[in-house]
Design a protein around this motif. Structure first.
Motif, short mmCIF file in Angstrom:
data_model
loop_
_atom_site.label_atom_id
_atom_site.label_comp_id
_atom_site.label_asym_id
_atom_site.label_seq_id
_atom_site.Cartn_x
_atom_site.Cartn_y
_atom_site.Cartn_z
N VAL A 30 0.85 -1.19 0.00
CA VAL A 30 0.00 0.00 0.00
C VAL A 30 0.89 1.24 0.00
O VAL A 30 1.73 1.40 0.89
CB VAL A 30 -0.92 0.02 1.24
CG1 VAL A 30 -1.82 1.24 1.22
CG2 VAL A 30 -1.74 -1.27 1.31
N ILE A 31 0.69 2.11 -0.97
CA ILE A 31 1.46 3.34 -1.06
C ILE A 31 0.53 4.51 -0.82
O ILE A 31 -0.49 4.66 -1.50
CB ILE A 31 2.14 3.46 -2.44
CG1 ILE A 31 3.06 2.26 -2.67
CG2 ILE A 31 2.92 4.76 -2.55
CD1 ILE A 31 3.50 2.09 -4.10
N GLY A 32 0.86 5.33 0.17
CA GLY A 32 0.00 6.45 0.51
C GLY A 32 0.73 7.44 1.39
O GLY A 32 1.90 7.25 1.74
N ARG A 33 0.03 8.50 1.77
CA ARG A 33 0.67 9.55 2.57
C ARG A 33 0.45 9.37 4.06
O ARG A 33 1.19 9.96 4.86
CB ARG A 33 0.11 10.92 2.15
CG ARG A 33 0.53 11.32 0.73
CD ARG A 33 -0.04 12.66 0.35
NE ARG A 33 -1.50 12.63 0.37
CZ ARG A 33 -2.27 13.69 0.52
NH1 ARG A 33 -1.73 14.89 0.66
NH2 ARG A 33 -3.58 13.57 0.51
N GLY A 57 5.21 4.85 2.72
CA GLY A 57 4.72 6.22 2.79
C GLY A 57 5.39 7.09 1.75
O GLY A 57 6.62 7.06 1.59
N ALA A 58 4.60 7.88 1.04
CA ALA A 58 5.17 8.74 0.00
C ALA A 58 4.15 9.76 -0.47
O ALA A 58 2.94 9.50 -0.47
CB ALA A 58 5.64 7.91 -1.20
N ASP A 59 4.66 10.92 -0.87
CA ASP A 59 3.86 11.93 -1.57
C ASP A 59 4.23 11.80 -3.04
O ASP A 59 5.33 12.20 -3.46
CB ASP A 59 4.20 13.32 -1.04
CG ASP A 59 3.48 14.43 -1.81
OD1 ASP A 59 2.76 14.13 -2.79
OD2 ASP A 59 3.66 15.61 -1.45
N LEU A 60 3.34 11.24 -3.84
CA LEU A 60 3.67 10.93 -5.22
C LEU A 60 3.59 12.13 -6.16
O LEU A 60 3.77 11.98 -7.37
CB LEU A 60 2.78 9.79 -5.72
CG LEU A 60 2.96 8.46 -4.98
CD1 LEU A 60 2.10 7.37 -5.61
CD2 LEU A 60 4.42 8.03 -4.94
N GLU A 65 10.26 11.14 -4.52
CA GLU A 65 9.53 10.14 -3.74
C GLU A 65 9.10 8.97 -4.61
O GLU A 65 9.15 7.81 -4.19
CB GLU A 65 8.32 10.79 -3.07
CG GLU A 65 8.66 11.71 -1.93
CD GLU A 65 9.06 10.91 -0.69
OE1 GLU A 65 8.18 10.50 0.07
OE2 GLU A 65 10.28 10.70 -0.52
N ASN A 66 8.67 9.25 -5.82
CA ASN A 66 8.33 8.17 -6.75
C ASN A 66 9.53 7.27 -6.99
O ASN A 66 9.43 6.04 -6.93
CB ASN A 66 7.86 8.75 -8.09
CG ASN A 66 6.39 9.15 -8.07
OD1 ASN A 66 5.52 8.32 -8.23
ND2 ASN A 66 6.14 10.43 -7.89
#
Length: 271
Positions: A30-33, A57-60, A65-66
């Motif tokens: 799961v990738i999210g902020r 955790g990431a801000d895409l 971050e990507n």
């Protein structure tokens, strides 16, 4: 056991897909902020399912971050069976990030381009790989301003949205050309979906989405049922859907040249 990667997986339709795939016995990244939202989501899993959920955790809307997330996925996994690109943060106005890039263009296209191209070999290693890109299909063929991809001049929400949608349809052409065994689906819900509607928008849009979503919107679990069906029986090639209904792909006379030009422009801007 399938490996399923979902961007925007802590809320709305992304979270509904996480719940489904954990229940189906899949390994889910799961990738999210929001780590807090992920912890709440994982807490709803029963038995050993929670142990099959991983959070990145990431801000895409950040290119860096990507790249970090993609490198982590490449280091940790030998294959990816399902890639769902569902991250969303709606902005009505042009917003420049700390990297000096237009946030919506990065989040809604550049991020997806990086995931699809950067994880291509992991998708190729899967027996029946599928990419589901939640970009509503149907934008006109000439929607992309190749001379100003980040719309530094004449930005409007409508222009930005149409350009992203068209670019994501063309991305499918690039993806299946490089991997004919890949199923690439451009998908949009048939009607409004109830969600927290993350974004920076005006009062009228926020109110309208909230009120109409509550009154007439689908629950996310119902909205993603067509996606689940497509994932469970992927058909190689490029397709477009609104809900469960197939939609014709928009084609232009120069689509192959357009995706080559778009890829070269994005790659060149990221050097």
């Amino acid at each position: 056991m399938r490996t399923v990667v979902i961007t925007g997986g802590t809320d709305g339709m992304g979270a509904a897909l996480v719940r489904h795939h954990l229940g189906a016995g899949d390994r889910v990244v799961v990738i999210g902020r929001s780590r807090a939202k992920f912890d709440t989501l994982r807490g709803t899993a029963t038995g050993e399912a929670a142990g099959r959920a991983e959070f990145l955790g990431a801000d895409l809307s950040s290119v860096a971050e990507n790249r970090r997330v993609i490198e982590r996925l490449r280091a940790d996994h030998e294959r990816i069976d399902v890639l769902v690109l569902a991250a969303s943060f709606i902005r009505q106005r042009r917003h420049v990030t700390l990297e000096g890039r237009e946030a919506s263009w990065v989040l809604f296209f550049v991020s997806k381009y990086l995931f699809v191209t950067g994880l291509a070999d992991l998708l190729r290693a899967a027996e029946r790989p599928i990419v589901v890109n939640t970009a509503v299909p149907g934008a006109r063929a000439g929607a992309i301003d190749f001379d100003d991809l980040e719309l530094s001049r004449g930005f409007t929400f409508a222009r930005s949205n149409a350009q992203q949608r068209r670019a994501n349809e063309l991305l499918g052409l690039l993806a299946v050309t490089r991997n004919p065994d890949l199923a690439y689906v451009t998908w949009g819900p048939a009607r409004l979906v109830r969600s927290s509607f993350a974004g920076e928008v005006g009062f009228a849009m926020k109110l309208g989405a909230t009120v109409f979503g509550r009154l007439a919107g689908q629950h996310p679990d119902a909205a993603v049922a067509p996606i689940i069906a497509l994932i469970d029986d992927p058909v190689p090639g490029r397709n477009a859907y609104r809900g469960p209904k197939r939609r014709p792909l928009v084609t232009g006379p120069d689509d192959r040249a357009a995706i080559t030009r778009l890829a070269e422009a994005v790659d060149g801007s990221l050097v």
